[in-house]
Design a protein around this motif. Structure first.
Motif, PDB file in Angstrom:
ATOM      1  N   ASN A 122     -11.176  -1.294   1.556  1.00 28.90           N
ATOM      2  CA  ASN A 122     -10.825  -2.710   1.548  1.00 28.90           C
ATOM      3  C   ASN A 122      -9.634  -3.023   2.440  1.00 28.90           C
ATOM      4  O   ASN A 122      -9.522  -4.132   2.952  1.00 28.90           O
ATOM      5  CB  ASN A 122     -10.571  -3.170   0.109  1.00 28.90           C
ATOM      6  CG  ASN A 122     -11.861  -3.448  -0.619  1.00 28.90           C
ATOM      7  OD1 ASN A 122     -12.463  -4.495  -0.457  1.00 28.90           O
ATOM      8  ND2 ASN A 122     -12.323  -2.478  -1.399  1.00 28.90           N
ATOM      9  N   ILE A 123      -8.732  -2.048   2.641  1.00 30.66           N
ATOM     10  CA  ILE A 123      -7.638  -2.254   3.588  1.00 30.66           C
ATOM     11  C   ILE A 123      -8.216  -2.446   4.983  1.00 30.66           C
ATOM     12  O   ILE A 123      -7.771  -3.306   5.753  1.00 30.66           O
ATOM     13  CB  ILE A 123      -6.661  -1.050   3.570  1.00 30.66           C
ATOM     14  CG1 ILE A 123      -6.101  -0.830   2.167  1.00 30.66           C
ATOM     15  CG2 ILE A 123      -5.534  -1.247   4.579  1.00 30.66           C
ATOM     16  CD1 ILE A 123      -5.362  -2.008   1.581  1.00 30.66           C
ATOM     17  N   ALA A 145      -1.955  -5.335  -0.937  1.00 25.20           N
ATOM     18  CA  ALA A 145      -3.139  -5.072  -1.759  1.00 25.20           C
ATOM     19  C   ALA A 145      -2.680  -4.351  -3.007  1.00 25.20           C
ATOM     20  O   ALA A 145      -1.998  -3.333  -2.926  1.00 25.20           O
ATOM     21  CB  ALA A 145      -4.148  -4.215  -0.986  1.00 25.20           C
ATOM     22  N   THR A 148      -2.712 -12.084   2.529  1.00 24.51           N
ATOM     23  CA  THR A 148      -2.288 -12.016   3.930  1.00 24.51           C
ATOM     24  C   THR A 148      -1.550 -13.295   4.289  1.00 24.51           C
ATOM     25  O   THR A 148      -1.984 -14.400   3.929  1.00 24.51           O
ATOM     26  CB  THR A 148      -3.505 -11.848   4.859  1.00 24.51           C
ATOM     27  OG1 THR A 148      -4.289 -10.732   4.426  1.00 24.51           O
ATOM     28  CG2 THR A 148      -3.068 -11.641   6.296  1.00 24.51           C
ATOM     29  N   GLN A 195       0.930  -8.273   4.714  1.00 28.20           N
ATOM     30  CA  GLN A 195      -0.322  -8.011   4.001  1.00 28.20           C
ATOM     31  C   GLN A 195      -0.048  -7.112   2.802  1.00 28.20           C
ATOM     32  O   GLN A 195       0.756  -6.188   2.884  1.00 28.20           O
ATOM     33  CB  GLN A 195      -1.302  -7.318   4.943  1.00 28.20           C
ATOM     34  CG  GLN A 195      -2.705  -7.156   4.378  1.00 28.20           C
ATOM     35  CD  GLN A 195      -3.640  -6.521   5.408  1.00 28.20           C
ATOM     36  OE1 GLN A 195      -3.587  -6.852   6.581  1.00 28.20           O
ATOM     37  NE2 GLN A 195      -4.460  -5.601   4.965  1.00 28.20           N
ATOM     38  N   GLN A 222      -5.812  -8.994  -2.787  1.00 30.21           N
ATOM     39  CA  GLN A 222      -5.390  -8.797  -1.408  1.00 30.21           C
ATOM     40  C   GLN A 222      -4.857 -10.122  -0.875  1.00 30.21           C
ATOM     41  O   GLN A 222      -5.434 -11.183  -1.112  1.00 30.21           O
ATOM     42  CB  GLN A 222      -6.559  -8.314  -0.541  1.00 30.21           C
ATOM     43  CG  GLN A 222      -6.911  -6.859  -0.800  1.00 30.21           C
ATOM     44  CD  GLN A 222      -7.875  -6.309   0.219  1.00 30.21           C
ATOM     45  OE1 GLN A 222      -9.071  -6.539   0.124  1.00 30.21           O
ATOM     46  NE2 GLN A 222      -7.366  -5.568   1.196  1.00 30.21           N
ATOM     47  N   VAL A 237       0.733  -1.426  -0.349  1.00 34.50           N
ATOM     48  CA  VAL A 237      -0.415  -1.143  -1.208  1.00 34.50           C
ATOM     49  C   VAL A 237       0.051  -0.533  -2.522  1.00 34.50           C
ATOM     50  O   VAL A 237       1.040   0.196  -2.564  1.00 34.50           O
ATOM     51  CB  VAL A 237      -1.428  -0.203  -0.513  1.00 34.50           C
ATOM     52  CG1 VAL A 237      -1.948  -0.821   0.778  1.00 34.50           C
ATOM     53  CG2 VAL A 237      -0.823   1.167  -0.234  1.00 34.50           C
ATOM     54  N   ILE A 239     -10.380  -5.992   5.199  1.00 35.34           N
ATOM     55  CA  ILE A 239      -9.659  -7.257   5.311  1.00 35.34           C
ATOM     56  C   ILE A 239      -9.077  -7.437   6.712  1.00 35.34           C
ATOM     57  O   ILE A 239      -8.751  -8.530   7.139  1.00 35.34           O
ATOM     58  CB  ILE A 239      -8.555  -7.372   4.236  1.00 35.34           C
ATOM     59  CG1 ILE A 239      -8.258  -8.853   3.973  1.00 35.34           C
ATOM     60  CG2 ILE A 239      -7.303  -6.602   4.632  1.00 35.34           C
ATOM     61  CD1 ILE A 239      -7.452  -9.112   2.727  1.00 35.34           C
TER      62      ILE A 239
END
Length: 404
Positions: free
Chosen positions: A114-115, A225, A402, A223, A400, A200, A118
């Protein structure tokens, strides 16, 4: 036909009103109850024997259908679903992943996928931003992201032995991966957040994921997550909502209520069910005994304990529990007597928990949306969804965010 998609704020408001209205269903402490708290549910609940109750409780769809006969407002809540997010193309294990359980490795791989997703990238494509891994353990997630091209990974972990093991693995693989050994609640940890960075956190507990969100927002981290876990591990007696909407519709969630989302289990099998049955019975039997010892009818909670205790005798469990609670055990422990008292009480607890369990997901969604709205208030674009399969973990929610 409308194509309108509810916003996080819309869903949060609907959920807040439903949970406030249903507070009498989910806020009870089952071990403290001496009778069913819902007279209108007493007859249908008592018609279910223990096996029927266990079977129904294990099937969320069937349980919702049963309870919605008496709580029709729950039907609308079943529409409050989250989207499935990216998944790893495979769960092949590299040599360095030896010792990581299969489910844990799948979670790490899906989180990393998913990192990339996105950023409109795919596994193997170079990441352009440095990574901050929060509450990293041995840094398995950070190590994977470093191997997938992250220019630099900084892993924060408070346990020195885990940092040492993580550093050794990073050096062995010659990765740009460093560890900072510090308390995540310290100013030193807060200073690790930078604007040009991807932060993260995979399964950060309670206070730790709250601080993660606040520090990232304060630093303007581009960003982030986070997959939250263990909501009850907080500094305050009650959850303090982060968002303005959460503060306006504060449910006043205490630690007992915050534990409710964690009661969902994914592992089954006869042995696991048997141990859960024994644990519930023994906790209740000890409570009957301690009420006699103390002449106090209040429920006395016990901490978590090694499951090997359940393989011994109940009398050994009593000695352990008395030591934990600074009580003098009786000279003779009549196990049969106390276990018999617990048996009837166990069914009452299960009936109350059956109703409470139908609100596990709704309470967790409320907590997740509070965090999503907080980030939106800070200017982030936010995505909330399911990053891994239920067979890997029930804690599969990913926020998540951004900065545009």
């Amino acid at each position: 036909m409308s194509n309108y998609t509810p916003t996080h704020a819309d869903t949060f408001l609907q959920l807040s009103l439903l949970l406030q209205h249903a507070r009498h269903d989910w806020q009870h402490t089952p071990f403290s109850c001496t009778q069913l708290p819902w007279p209108e549910l007493a007859k249908p609940l008592q018609a279910l024997d223990e096996d029927e109750l266990d079977t129904l409780d294990a099937d969320d769809d069937a349980a919702f259908a049963w309870l919605s006969q008496y709580r029709p407002e729950l039907l609308s809540s079943q529409q409050l679903t989250l989207p499935e997010l990216a998944r790893a193309p495979n769960y092949a294990t590299p040599r360095w992943s030896s010792g990581i359980g299969g489910r844990k490795w799948a979670q790490i791989k899906d989180f990393a996928a998913n990192i990339h997703a996105i950023n409109h990238k795919f596994e193997g494509v170079t990441l352009t931003q440095p990574i901050l891994e929060w509450c990293a353990g041995k840094g398995h997630l950070g190590r994977l992201l470093a191997q997938q091209g992250a220019p630099k990974v900084t892993s924060l972990e408070w346990a020195p032995d885990l940092c040492t093991q993580g550093e050794a693995l990073a050096n062995q693989l010659q990765l740009p991966h460093e560890f900072v050994c510090a308390n995540a609640l310290s100013p030193q940890a807060a200073a690790l957040f930078k604007p040009q960075q991807i932060a993260v956190a995979l399964h950060a507990c309670g206070e730790l994921h709250l601080r993660f969100l606040e520090h990232a927002a304060a630093a303007g981290t581009q960003q982030l997550a986070v997959s939250p876990c263990c909501y009850h591990l907080i500094a305050d007696e009650h959850y303090q909502p982060l968002s303005q909407a959460g503060q306006q519709h504060d449910l006043q969630l205490d630690r007992h209520s915050l534990r409710l989302p964690l009661q969902q289990q994914i592992t089954g099998g006869e042995r696991v069910r048997r141990l859960r049955h024994i644990e519930l019975t023994w906790r209740l039997a000890f409570d009957e005994l301690q009420q006699t010892l103390t002449a106090d009818s209040s429920y006395l909670p016990l901490p978590s304990f090694p499951k090997r205790l359940l393989s011994g005798d109940f009398s050994d469990f009593v000695l352990w529990a008395c030591e934990k609670k600074s009580l003098t055990p009786p000279h003779i422990i009549d196990s049969e007597h106390w276990l018999a008292l617990a048996a009837s009480r166990r069914l009452l607890v299960k009936r109350i928990e059956f109703v409470r369990h139908r609100y596990r997901y709704l309470l967790e969604l409320w907590l997740l949306l509070d965090k999503a709205l907080f980030l939106e208030e800070q200017g982030y674009q936010v995505q909330l969804g399911l990053f891994t399969d239920l067979q890997h973990t029930p804690r599969r929610y990913l926020l998540q965010a951004t900065l545009p």
